[in-house]
Enzyme design. Structure first.
Site, mmCIF file in Angstrom:
data_model
loop_
_atom_site.group_PDB
_atom_site.id
_atom_site.type_symbol
_atom_site.label_atom_id
_atom_site.label_comp_id
_atom_site.label_asym_id
_atom_site.label_seq_id
_atom_site.Cartn_x
_atom_site.Cartn_y
_atom_site.Cartn_z
ATOM 1 C CG ASP A 11 -1.996 -1.117 1.139
ATOM 2 O OD1 ASP A 11 -1.944 -1.921 0.199
ATOM 3 O OD2 ASP A 11 -2.843 -1.192 2.049
ATOM 4 C CG ASP A 49 -6.516 0.010 1.151
ATOM 5 O OD1 ASP A 49 -6.788 -1.164 1.448
ATOM 6 O OD2 ASP A 49 -7.000 0.993 1.753
ATOM 7 C CG HIS A 51 -11.253 0.838 -0.056
ATOM 8 N ND1 HIS A 51 -11.233 -0.478 0.356
ATOM 9 C CD2 HIS A 51 -10.361 1.487 0.749
ATOM 10 C CE1 HIS A 51 -10.374 -0.607 1.358
ATOM 11 N NE2 HIS A 51 -9.826 0.556 1.612
ATOM 12 C CG HIS A 55 -14.849 -0.097 1.277
ATOM 13 N ND1 HIS A 55 -14.011 -0.124 2.365
ATOM 14 C CD2 HIS A 55 -14.967 -1.379 0.854
ATOM 15 C CE1 HIS A 55 -13.625 -1.378 2.579
ATOM 16 N NE2 HIS A 55 -14.191 -2.150 1.666
ATOM 17 C CG HIS A 84 -8.562 5.144 2.617
ATOM 18 N ND1 HIS A 84 -9.567 4.926 3.544
ATOM 19 C CD2 HIS A 84 -7.992 3.933 2.390
ATOM 20 C CE1 HIS A 84 -9.591 3.650 3.870
ATOM 21 N NE2 HIS A 84 -8.652 3.015 3.169
ATOM 22 C CE LYS A 109 -3.921 -4.393 1.135
ATOM 23 N NZ LYS A 109 -4.694 -3.356 1.860
ATOM 24 C CB CYS A 154 -2.222 -2.849 5.137
ATOM 25 S SG CYS A 154 -3.935 -2.285 4.988
HETATM 26 C C1 VGL Z 1 -4.752 0.766 5.604
HETATM 27 C C2 VGL Z 1 -6.338 1.745 6.939
HETATM 28 C C3 VGL Z 1 -7.289 1.575 5.969
HETATM 29 C C4 VGL Z 1 -3.330 0.346 5.437
HETATM 30 C C5 VGL Z 1 -5.700 0.578 4.617
HETATM 31 O O1 VGL Z 1 -2.857 0.257 4.289
HETATM 32 O O2 VGL Z 1 -2.656 0.109 6.473
HETATM 33 N N1 VGL Z 1 -5.077 1.330 6.763
HETATM 34 N N2 VGL Z 1 -6.966 0.999 4.808
HETATM 35 ZN ZN ZN Z 2 -8.388 0.945 3.209
#
Ligand code: VGL
Ligand code: ZN
Length: 204
Positions: A11, A49, A51, A55, A84, A109, A154
């Site tokens: 990510d 990440d 979405h 979401h 995000h 994901k 993550c």
């Molecule tokens: C993440 C919060 C929400 C991450 C992803 O990549 O750690 N944290 N979505």
């Molecule tokens: Zn996320």
């Protein structure tokens, strides 16, 4: 790095860097190190990440709730985040400073409207696989090194699931940055130690 090792870069996206929608402090500082680390691995996998706008992890989709509150969903507790990494937006792209042309796979994901996915291996329902376990195993990988954002979400969930799928897992701490929400970083390191995930400062 040995042929049975892979680097998993979690990510590293503009939305998780300063100026982004869910900025992780210092998130962009890790990119030069990640680029150098990746040069030493034959197998490199990146995650995004990714979405849909509606979401379930977005506070904006829960009337009356604010970002960083926790709600209970059918699969368990869920932190609500600022909107995000909306699929297809610039904030969800791979960070443009990443320079890893030999990366062989990109896993997206969190695309299921009603299930989050911190982990690169398993969605938050703890049942739906991304396919990454099979990808790595079919290439003879037995040890996964992890870098990226965020250490305590993550990256940690991915490392825990890597262990659950039978891989050795080592987090490269200098190549990660954390959100650290209500003690989440210390809690993550404790869970990681409990499952036998390794932790190094840097490899190079
Ligand atoms: C993440 C919060 C929400 C991450 C992803 O990549 O750690 N944290 N979505
Ligand atoms: Zn996320």
């Amino acid at each position: 790095m040995q042929k049975n090792s892979a680097l998993l870069i979690i990510d590293v996206q503009p939305d998780f860097c300063p100026g982004g929608a869910l900025p992780v402090p210092g998130g962009d500082q890790i990119i030069p190190l990640i680029n150098r680390l990746a040069a030493g691995f034959e197998t490199v996998v990146l995650t995004q990440d990714w979405h849909p706008p509606g979401h379930v992890s977005f506070a904006a989709n829960h009337p009356g709730k604010a970002p960083f509150e926790t709600v209970t969903l059918p699969y368990g507790p869920q932190v609500l985040w600022p909107t995000h990494c909306v699929m297809g937006t610039p904030g969800a792209a791979l960070h443009p400073a990443l320079d890893i042309p030999h990366a062989s796979a990109i896993i997206r994901k969190g695309s299921n409207l009603v299930v989050d996915s911190y982990s690169a291996f398993l969605e938050a329902d703890r049942a739906t696989r991304t396919g990454l376990d099979g990808y790595l195993k079919s290439r003879g990988i037995s040890h996964v090194y992890l870098a990226g954002l965020a250490t305590d979400f993550c990256v940690a969930w991915s490392a825990e699931d890597a262990r659950a799928f039978g891989f050795e897992a080592t987090i490269i701490e200098d190549a990660c940055r954390a959100i650290d929400l209500n003690g989440s970083l210390a809690a993550a390191w404790a869970r990681l130690a409990a499952v036998g995930a390794g932790r190094v400062g840097t490899l190079i």
